[in-house]
Design a protein around this motif. Structure first.
Motif, PDB file in Angstrom:
ATOM      1  N   GLY A 104       0.818  -1.213   0.000  1.00 51.44           N
ATOM      2  CA  GLY A 104       0.000   0.000   0.000  1.00 51.44           C
ATOM      3  C   GLY A 104       0.847   1.255   0.000  1.00 51.44           C
ATOM      4  N   GLY A 105       2.027   1.203   0.658  1.00 55.32           N
ATOM      5  CA  GLY A 105       2.936   2.334   0.637  1.00 55.32           C
ATOM      6  C   GLY A 105       3.485   2.584  -0.751  1.00 55.32           C
ATOM      7  N   GLY A 106       3.825   1.506  -1.459  1.00 60.63           N
ATOM      8  CA  GLY A 106       4.282   1.638  -2.843  1.00 60.63           C
ATOM      9  C   GLY A 106       3.184   2.193  -3.738  1.00 60.63           C
ATOM     10  N   GLU A 107       1.951   1.768  -3.488  1.00 57.61           N
ATOM     11  CA  GLU A 107       0.824   2.280  -4.274  1.00 57.61           C
ATOM     12  C   GLU A 107       0.603   3.764  -4.013  1.00 57.61           C
ATOM     13  OE1 GLU A 107      -1.568  -1.998  -4.228  1.00 57.61           O
ATOM     14  OE2 GLU A 107      -2.172  -0.375  -2.877  1.00 57.61           O
ATOM     15  N   VAL A 108       0.721   4.161  -2.753  1.00 55.72           N
ATOM     16  CA  VAL A 108       0.549   5.567  -2.389  1.00 55.72           C
ATOM     17  C   VAL A 108       1.611   6.430  -3.069  1.00 55.72           C
ATOM     18  CG1 VAL A 108       0.825   7.168  -0.455  1.00 55.72           C
ATOM     19  CG2 VAL A 108      -0.693   5.197  -0.230  1.00 55.72           C
ATOM     20  N   LEU A 109       2.864   5.959  -3.084  1.00 60.84           N
ATOM     21  CA  LEU A 109       3.923   6.700  -3.756  1.00 60.84           C
ATOM     22  C   LEU A 109       3.705   6.746  -5.270  1.00 60.84           C
ATOM     23  CD1 LEU A 109       7.155   5.583  -1.851  1.00 60.84           C
ATOM     24  CD2 LEU A 109       5.984   7.788  -1.755  1.00 60.84           C
ATOM     25  N   THR A 110       3.179   5.658  -5.827  1.00 62.08           N
ATOM     26  CA  THR A 110       2.859   5.642  -7.256  1.00 62.08           C
ATOM     27  C   THR A 110       1.784   6.676  -7.568  1.00 62.08           C
ATOM     28  OG1 THR A 110       3.443   3.296  -7.434  1.00 62.08           O
ATOM     29  CG2 THR A 110       2.034   4.199  -9.157  1.00 62.08           C
ATOM     30  N   LEU A 111       0.769   6.753  -6.732  1.00 64.58           N
ATOM     31  CA  LEU A 111      -0.277   7.762  -6.905  1.00 64.58           C
ATOM     32  C   LEU A 111       0.310   9.162  -6.817  1.00 64.58           C
ATOM     33  CD1 LEU A 111      -3.068   9.069  -6.917  1.00 64.58           C
ATOM     34  CD2 LEU A 111      -3.310   8.421  -4.510  1.00 64.58           C
ATOM     35  N   ALA A 112       1.164   9.397  -5.823  1.00 69.68           N
ATOM     36  CA  ALA A 112       1.749  10.728  -5.618  1.00 69.68           C
ATOM     37  C   ALA A 112       2.692  11.119  -6.753  1.00 69.68           C
ATOM     38  CB  ALA A 112       2.494  10.766  -4.289  1.00 69.68           C
ATOM     39  N   SER A 113       2.985  10.168  -7.654  1.00 67.61           N
ATOM     40  CA  SER A 113       3.863  10.428  -8.792  1.00 67.61           C
ATOM     41  C   SER A 113       3.102  10.442 -10.119  1.00 67.61           C
ATOM     42  CB  SER A 113       4.960   9.349  -8.855  1.00 67.61           C
ATOM     43  OG  SER A 113       5.658   9.255  -7.635  1.00 67.61           O
ATOM     44  N   ASP A 114       1.793  10.338 -10.071  1.00 68.44           N
ATOM     45  CA  ASP A 114       0.974  10.204 -11.285  1.00 68.44           C
ATOM     46  C   ASP A 114       0.323  11.539 -11.647  1.00 68.44           C
ATOM     47  OD1 ASP A 114      -0.796   9.492 -13.303  1.00 68.44           O
ATOM     48  OD2 ASP A 114      -1.368   7.601 -12.360  1.00 68.44           O
ATOM     49  N   SER A 115       0.765  12.137 -12.732  1.00 66.12           N
ATOM     50  CA  SER A 115       0.257  13.451 -13.147  1.00 66.12           C
ATOM     51  C   SER A 115      -1.231  13.426 -13.497  1.00 66.12           C
ATOM     52  CB  SER A 115       1.053  13.953 -14.356  1.00 66.12           C
ATOM     53  OG  SER A 115       0.937  13.053 -15.451  1.00 66.12           O
ATOM     54  N   LYS A 116      -1.756  12.235 -13.742  1.00 66.73           N
ATOM     55  CA  LYS A 116      -3.185  12.113 -14.056  1.00 66.73           C
ATOM     56  C   LYS A 116      -4.044  12.577 -12.896  1.00 66.73           C
ATOM     57  CE  LYS A 116      -6.638   8.592 -15.304  1.00 66.73           C
ATOM     58  NZ  LYS A 116      -6.835   7.150 -15.617  1.00 66.73           N
ATOM     59  N   TYR A 117      -3.509  12.467 -11.679  1.00 65.64           N
ATOM     60  CA  TYR A 117      -4.283  12.796 -10.480  1.00 65.64           C
ATOM     61  C   TYR A 117      -3.736  14.033  -9.771  1.00 65.64           C
ATOM     62  CZ  TYR A 117      -6.176   8.154 -11.303  1.00 65.64           C
ATOM     63  OH  TYR A 117      -6.783   7.057 -11.870  1.00 65.64           O
ATOM     64  N   GLU A 118      -3.218  14.962 -10.541  1.00 64.93           N
ATOM     65  CA  GLU A 118      -2.626  16.171  -9.978  1.00 64.93           C
ATOM     66  C   GLU A 118      -3.619  16.946  -9.120  1.00 64.93           C
ATOM     67  OE1 GLU A 118       0.589  18.448  -9.135  1.00 64.93           O
ATOM     68  OE2 GLU A 118       0.588  16.685 -10.439  1.00 64.93           O
ATOM     69  N   ASP A 119      -4.890  16.944  -9.508  1.00 62.94           N
ATOM     70  CA  ASP A 119      -5.899  17.687  -8.741  1.00 62.94           C
ATOM     71  C   ASP A 119      -6.088  17.103  -7.343  1.00 62.94           C
ATOM     72  OD1 ASP A 119      -7.108  15.373  -9.997  1.00 62.94           O
ATOM     73  OD2 ASP A 119      -9.059  16.165  -9.374  1.00 62.94           O
ATOM     74  N   VAL A 120      -5.955  15.785  -7.233  1.00 62.38           N
ATOM     75  CA  VAL A 120      -6.060  15.122  -5.930  1.00 62.38           C
ATOM     76  C   VAL A 120      -4.786  15.340  -5.118  1.00 62.38           C
ATOM     77  CG1 VAL A 120      -6.235  12.882  -4.775  1.00 62.38           C
ATOM     78  CG2 VAL A 120      -7.699  13.386  -6.732  1.00 62.38           C
ATOM     79  N   ILE A 121      -3.634  15.122  -5.749  1.00 62.49           N
ATOM     80  CA  ILE A 121      -2.348  15.271  -5.059  1.00 62.49           C
ATOM     81  C   ILE A 121      -2.227  16.653  -4.424  1.00 62.49           C
ATOM     82  CG2 ILE A 121       0.157  15.280  -5.373  1.00 62.49           C
ATOM     83  CD1 ILE A 121      -0.298  13.333  -7.742  1.00 62.49           C
ATOM     84  N   ALA A 122      -2.689  17.672  -5.133  1.00 62.31           N
ATOM     85  CA  ALA A 122      -2.560  19.053  -4.653  1.00 62.31           C
ATOM     86  C   ALA A 122      -3.372  19.307  -3.389  1.00 62.31           C
ATOM     87  CB  ALA A 122      -2.996  20.018  -5.746  1.00 62.31           C
ATOM     88  N   GLN A 123      -4.374  18.457  -3.120  1.00 61.69           N
ATOM     89  CA  GLN A 123      -5.231  18.656  -1.951  1.00 61.69           C
ATOM     90  C   GLN A 123      -4.793  17.833  -0.734  1.00 61.69           C
ATOM     91  OE1 GLN A 123      -9.638  19.049  -2.877  1.00 61.69           O
ATOM     92  NE2 GLN A 123      -8.958  18.207  -4.841  1.00 61.69           N
ATOM     93  N   ILE A 124      -3.715  17.056  -0.876  1.00 64.76           N
ATOM     94  CA  ILE A 124      -3.227  16.205   0.213  1.00 64.76           C
ATOM     95  C   ILE A 124      -2.132  16.944   0.976  1.00 64.76           C
ATOM     96  CG2 ILE A 124      -2.214  13.993   0.823  1.00 64.76           C
ATOM     97  CD1 ILE A 124      -5.078  13.929  -0.436  1.00 64.76           C
ATOM     98  N   ARG A 125      -2.320  17.062   2.297  1.00 64.51           N
ATOM     99  CA  ARG A 125      -1.362  17.795   3.128  1.00 64.51           C
ATOM    100  C   ARG A 125      -0.076  17.017   3.376  1.00 64.51           C
ATOM    101  NH1 ARG A 125       2.109  19.886   4.804  1.00 64.51           N
ATOM    102  NH2 ARG A 125       2.366  21.486   6.412  1.00 64.51           N
TER     103      ARG A 125
END
Length: 302
Positions: A111-132
């Protein structure tokens, strides 16, 4: 006392099992937690109740193919490719956005690897920007030394994953390798929700994500604000050295912390009874330090 709420999250024809730990009163922060391989969200002992006792509303779920989200034997281990795994996590996160309090995302092991993969995915930039902040417990960035699969096993595994994507392969981490607590080890062996089956497609995708993280091909979004990593020096599920190396390579991050747990194994939330409260307090401390007026209290005991 924290309130526990079970539910489901519908994605297409699939219902993901969810569980929420809510604090008394208005939350200071929200945390979305992603569990690891051959795991489920009800195996994190006092971590989530403690976070809720500190004012952190915690939202967990059993990933596709795991735990109570695998309603039938056929669904066990049927995770799909990385794109589907990440879109499931994003779907859960979006239920808590936008938010009037800071939102954090955490993941353990796979799950940690998945979270880092998400935090590196430009497709979800709108979500990443809202995570503290992003919290990684023993993230799967590389295999530990001595446990690496051979080149041929990886090569033919990836090939088979393309030809027979839904073929299942039992590949659990030995229970003795994840915790030093004999009772935790026995509970893993007795847990009916831990089937240990991964599909070749899912395992191949896991290997690809890991390779991208270890090599640096997957690069954190510039919108990532803060990262915390905790890992044990005697982890037999992931490489402590690779986690430290990845962390040190994130030179663009101003707000980052790495916590070494000397002698600890893979499950920091379930290492030994004598230290069971250390990891939850570390996680709460990181979160509350980034919330207005937040601090760890002394009123809750695990």
């Amino acid at each position: 006392m924290p309130t526990e709420v079970e539910g489901t999250h519908k994605i297409g024809d699939l219902s993901l099992y969810t569980k929420t730990w809510l604090p008394d009163g208005t939350p200071k922060a929200k945390l979305i937690f992603v569990h690891g391989f051959n795991d489920h969200i009800n195996r994190y002992y006092g971590l989530f109740p403690y976070l809720a006792s500190q004012g952190i509303a915690t939202y967990g779920f059993d990933q596709r193919g795991w735990g109570r989200s695998a309603a039938t034997h056929a669904q066990q281990g049927l995770t799909g490719p990385t794109s589907l795994v990440i879109s499931d996590i994003v779907s859960i996160i979006r239920t808590q956005l936008p938010s009037s309090v800071p939102v954090f995302v955490a993941g353990h092991s796979m799950g940690g690897g998945e979270v880092l993969t998400l935090a590196s995915d430009s497709k979800y930039e709108d979500v990443i920007a809202q995570i503290r902040g992003w919290i990684l417990e023993s993230p799967f960035i590389a295999f530990p030394k001595g446990f690496e699969p051979s080149f041929l096993k990886v090569f033919f595994g990836r090939l088979a994953g393309k030809l027979l994507p839904h073929m299942k392969l039992a590949n659990p981490i030995p229970p003795e390798n994840v915790s030093r607590d004999p009772e935790v080890v026995q509970s893993i062996k007795d847990d009916k929700w831990l089937h240990g089956n991964g599909t070749l497609e899912g395992l191949s995708s896991l290997l690809d994500r890991t390779a991208q993280l270890e090599s640096g091909e997957a690069k954190l979004s510039k919108s990532v604000k803060a990262v915390w990593i905790g890992c044990g020096t005697e982890d037999k599920g992931v490489s402590y050295q690779a986690c430290k190396k990845w962390f040190e390579a994130q030179t663009q991050l101003q707000d980052k912390e790495f916590k070494t747990y000397d002698g600890w194994y893979h499950q920091l939330h379930a290492d030994l009874p004598d230290n069971r409260d250390v990891f939850p307090k570390d996680v709460a401390g990181f979160i509350l330090a980034r919330c207005e007026g937040g601090r760890v209290g002394d009123g809750s005991k695990l």
